[in-house]
Design a protein around this motif. Structure first.
Motif, PDB file in Angstrom:
ATOM      1  N   GLY A  14     -34.893  -7.897 -52.416  1.00  0.00           N
ATOM      2  CA  GLY A  14     -34.074  -7.420 -51.308  1.00  0.00           C
ATOM      3  C   GLY A  14     -34.902  -7.134 -50.071  1.00  0.00           C
ATOM      4  N   THR A  15     -34.361  -6.321 -49.193  1.00  0.00           N
ATOM      5  CA  THR A  15     -35.066  -5.940 -47.976  1.00  0.00           C
ATOM      6  C   THR A  15     -36.226  -5.020 -48.329  1.00  0.00           C
ATOM      7  N   PRO A  16     -37.178  -4.852 -47.407  1.00  0.00           N
ATOM      8  CA  PRO A  16     -38.256  -3.902 -47.696  1.00  0.00           C
ATOM      9  C   PRO A  16     -37.747  -2.508 -48.060  1.00  0.00           C
ATOM     10  N   TYR A  17     -36.716  -2.060 -47.351  1.00  0.00           N
ATOM     11  CA  TYR A  17     -36.158  -0.738 -47.664  1.00  0.00           C
ATOM     12  C   TYR A  17     -35.601  -0.708 -49.082  1.00  0.00           C
ATOM     13  N   LEU A  23     -38.633   0.993 -56.052  1.00  0.00           N
ATOM     14  CA  LEU A  23     -39.919   1.540 -56.493  1.00  0.00           C
ATOM     15  C   LEU A  23     -39.835   3.059 -56.657  1.00  0.00           C
ATOM     16  N   GLY A  24     -39.135   3.702 -55.731  1.00  0.00           N
ATOM     17  CA  GLY A  24     -38.989   5.148 -55.814  1.00  0.00           C
ATOM     18  C   GLY A  24     -38.181   5.576 -57.027  1.00  0.00           C
ATOM     19  N   GLN A  25     -37.098   4.857 -57.297  1.00  0.00           N
ATOM     20  CA  GLN A  25     -36.286   5.193 -58.466  1.00  0.00           C
ATOM     21  C   GLN A  25     -37.076   4.993 -59.750  1.00  0.00           C
ATOM     22  N   PHE A  26     -37.898   3.938 -59.784  1.00  0.00           N
ATOM     23  CA  PHE A  26     -38.725   3.718 -60.968  1.00  0.00           C
ATOM     24  C   PHE A  26     -39.688   4.878 -61.183  1.00  0.00           C
ATOM     25  N   PRO A  66     -42.172  -3.832 -41.676  1.00  0.00           N
ATOM     26  CA  PRO A  66     -41.692  -3.992 -43.054  1.00  0.00           C
ATOM     27  C   PRO A  66     -42.312  -2.983 -44.010  1.00  0.00           C
ATOM     28  N   GLN A  67     -43.598  -2.717 -43.844  1.00  0.00           N
ATOM     29  CA  GLN A  67     -44.251  -1.750 -44.724  1.00  0.00           C
ATOM     30  C   GLN A  67     -43.716  -0.333 -44.472  1.00  0.00           C
ATOM     31  N   TRP A  68     -43.426  -0.038 -43.212  1.00  0.00           N
ATOM     32  CA  TRP A  68     -42.837   1.267 -42.913  1.00  0.00           C
ATOM     33  C   TRP A  68     -41.462   1.406 -43.560  1.00  0.00           C
ATOM     34  N   SER A  69     -40.652   0.340 -43.494  1.00  0.00           N
ATOM     35  CA  SER A  69     -39.330   0.385 -44.131  1.00  0.00           C
ATOM     36  C   SER A  69     -39.458   0.579 -45.638  1.00  0.00           C
ATOM     37  N   GLU A  70     -40.468  -0.042 -46.231  1.00  0.00           N
ATOM     38  CA  GLU A  70     -40.675   0.126 -47.671  1.00  0.00           C
ATOM     39  C   GLU A  70     -41.024   1.576 -48.001  1.00  0.00           C
ATOM     40  N   ILE A  71     -41.846   2.198 -47.168  1.00  0.00           N
ATOM     41  CA  ILE A  71     -42.188   3.606 -47.391  1.00  0.00           C
ATOM     42  C   ILE A  71     -40.956   4.489 -47.223  1.00  0.00           C
ATOM     43  N   GLU A  72     -40.107   4.192 -46.219  1.00  0.00           N
ATOM     44  CA  GLU A  72     -38.864   4.954 -46.061  1.00  0.00           C
ATOM     45  C   GLU A  72     -37.999   4.844 -47.309  1.00  0.00           C
ATOM     46  N   GLY A  73     -37.871   3.619 -47.830  1.00  0.00           N
ATOM     47  CA  GLY A  73     -37.084   3.437 -49.046  1.00  0.00           C
ATOM     48  C   GLY A  73     -37.713   4.132 -50.237  1.00  0.00           C
ATOM     49  N   LEU A  74     -39.049   4.090 -50.311  1.00  0.00           N
ATOM     50  CA  LEU A  74     -39.760   4.759 -51.399  1.00  0.00           C
ATOM     51  C   LEU A  74     -39.431   6.247 -51.409  1.00  0.00           C
ATOM     52  N   ALA A  75     -39.477   6.879 -50.243  1.00  0.00           N
ATOM     53  CA  ALA A  75     -39.168   8.305 -50.161  1.00  0.00           C
ATOM     54  C   ALA A  75     -37.730   8.578 -50.608  1.00  0.00           C
ATOM     55  N   HIS A  76     -36.806   7.722 -50.194  1.00  0.00           N
ATOM     56  CA  HIS A  76     -35.400   7.877 -50.592  1.00  0.00           C
ATOM     57  C   HIS A  76     -35.280   7.782 -52.110  1.00  0.00           C
ATOM     58  N   PRO A  81     -39.450  14.227 -49.364  1.00  0.00           N
ATOM     59  CA  PRO A  81     -39.510  14.114 -47.903  1.00  0.00           C
ATOM     60  C   PRO A  81     -40.353  12.909 -47.473  1.00  0.00           C
ATOM     61  N   LEU A  82     -39.862  12.190 -46.473  1.00  0.00           N
ATOM     62  CA  LEU A  82     -40.570  11.014 -45.984  1.00  0.00           C
ATOM     63  C   LEU A  82     -41.981  11.362 -45.525  1.00  0.00           C
ATOM     64  N   ASP A  83     -42.151  12.467 -44.818  1.00  0.00           N
ATOM     65  CA  ASP A  83     -43.485  12.835 -44.333  1.00  0.00           C
ATOM     66  C   ASP A  83     -44.462  13.022 -45.489  1.00  0.00           C
ATOM     67  N   ASP A  84     -43.998  13.606 -46.583  1.00  0.00           N
ATOM     68  CA  ASP A  84     -44.883  13.830 -47.726  1.00  0.00           C
ATOM     69  C   ASP A  84     -45.246  12.514 -48.408  1.00  0.00           C
ATOM     70  N   VAL A  85     -44.278  11.623 -48.534  1.00  0.00           N
ATOM     71  CA  VAL A  85     -44.541  10.339 -49.187  1.00  0.00           C
ATOM     72  C   VAL A  85     -45.487   9.500 -48.336  1.00  0.00           C
ATOM     73  N   PHE A  86     -45.294   9.505 -47.024  1.00  0.00           N
ATOM     74  CA  PHE A  86     -46.230   8.781 -46.160  1.00  0.00           C
ATOM     75  C   PHE A  86     -47.625   9.377 -46.281  1.00  0.00           C
ATOM     76  N   LEU A  87     -47.723  10.701 -46.272  1.00  0.00           N
ATOM     77  CA  LEU A  87     -49.034  11.346 -46.387  1.00  0.00           C
ATOM     78  C   LEU A  87     -49.698  10.982 -47.720  1.00  0.00           C
ATOM     79  N   TRP A  88     -48.949  10.966 -48.808  1.00  0.00           N
ATOM     80  CA  TRP A  88     -49.522  10.583 -50.103  1.00  0.00           C
ATOM     81  C   TRP A  88     -50.066   9.157 -50.050  1.00  0.00           C
TER      82      TRP A  88
END
Length: 353
Positions: A14-17, A23-26, A66-76, A81-88
């Motif tokens: 699918g889309t990067p998001y 990935l986040g659900q996994f 695209p990589q940013w959208s993937e990180i947004e989806g990962l946090a979801h 929180p998106l900020d914490d997932v990006f920081l990790w």
């Protein structure tokens, strides 16, 4: 999440998001149960609000959408929180002792061979996966994924025949730039070795990694060490081993942390290569070696000083027409997965006994 401690296999598209959400659900259960209460998570989260992190975020949003959208989806998908997932996913930029290890064996020849131990957070044994990922409008790949992290900083094979393995570098000279894990993820969309080199040389790099790269129908194995300020590219012309510190001659002045484990694994790997009879190498003999009992190459100790264990081993035979590769999640056992190419239907889950 595996209930028997074995490496899982997942498929996402699918889309990067959407891929990020998957990935986040996994990884959600493992992240909440094993990661959020860890010393590693707490150490990285002390950098919330650091202006360097805000600057890195702007660069990713602007240059690597695209990589940013993937990180947004990962946090979801993680429900964090998106900020914490990006920081990790910037942990190597803010904390030199993040638990990301690894050892790689590089064997040039008519059919180049790359072999790699993926060493990481011990609590993630049985919580990781070999993921087949088919992004919409981008190149498919299969690679090892951790809970709460984007792909591209472990090992992977892409549909263009690129093979990527990554070793942590504990650089003390991180600066504002694109996080190394984002660069590793972007590399999986490169068409060729030369495109990958251009990406790593031209991007504003925040910190350091070592990458071993090869490609189907290309005889080269490339060893690339990069930091915030430098990028060294070497064509591997003899058998070599690489652990978790900079070893290229032109990188010797770069400030870094060299742990006792990294130094021991590098020395033992070099010794085994130098002692090989008639130039014959079995990379698994090296990667599964535990003769240096205190600081072995294959890491399974509960008291590992870097808080890392070997979670998987991958061996890649990079041919002119195909890439055959094997993924093990237990030393001296049958492969967990036997692969042909990136996303081949010939994927064969091994007997899980």
């Amino acid at each position: 999440m595996s209930i028997d401690g074995r490496l899982e296999y997942i498929e996402l598209g699918g889309t990067p998001y959407e891929i990020g959400v998957g990935l986040g659900q996994f990884g959600r259960v493992a992240a909440h149960r094993d990661l959020l209460g860890s010393h590693a998570w707490a150490s990285v989260m002390t950098f919330r609000g650091d202006p360097r992190v805000a600057a890195m975020r702007r660069l990713v949003e602007e240059r690597f959408a695209p990589q940013w959208s993937e990180i947004e989806g990962l946090a979801h998908g993680l429900d964090l929180p998106l900020d914490d997932v990006f920081l990790w996913n910037c942990r190597g930029e803010v904390w030199a002792m993040a638990p990301d290890g690894c050892t790689t064996v590089q064997l040039p020849g008519e059919v180049p061979i790359i072999a790699h131990n993926e060493d990481g957070f011990p609590a993630f044994r049985g919580r990781c996966a070999l993921a087949q990922i088919r992004p919409t409008g981008a190149r498919a790949f299969s690679g090892f994924v951790y809970p709460a992290s984007i792909p591209g900083h472990t090992f992977a094979v892409t549909e263009t025949g690129l093979v990527q393995t990554v070793n942590n570098i504990r650089s003390r000279a991180a600066g504002v730039g694109v996080p190394r894990m984002v660069l590793g993820r972007a590399l999986l969309d490169c068409a060729s070795l030369d495109d990958a080199v251009r990406l790593l040389q031209s991007a504003p790099r925040a910190s350091g990694f070592h990458m071993t790269l090869a490609q189907r129908a290309d005889s080269r194995i490339l060893g690339i060490e990069f930091t915030h300020s430098q990028c060294s590219v070497a064509t591997i012309d003899r058998p070599r081993c690489h652990s978790n510190h900079l070893v290229h001659h032109d990188m010797s002045d770069q400030p870094q942390v060299i742990t006792d484990s990294s130094l021991s694994r590098q020395r033992r790997g070099d010794q085994m290569i130098d002692a090989a009879v008639a130039g014959k190498f079995d990379p698994l003999t090296i990667l599964w070696d535990s003769s240096a009992q205190a600081l072995p190459i294959y890491r399974a100790e509960q008291n590992d000083p870097d808080n890392e264990n070997t979670l998987a081993t991958a061996v890649f035979h990079v041919g002119a027409q195909s890439i055959e590769w094997w993924v093990y999640d237990r030393a001296s056992d049958a492969p967990r997965f036997t692969m042909n190419g990136c996303c081949s239907s010939q994927r064969l889950p091994a007997d899980s006994r």
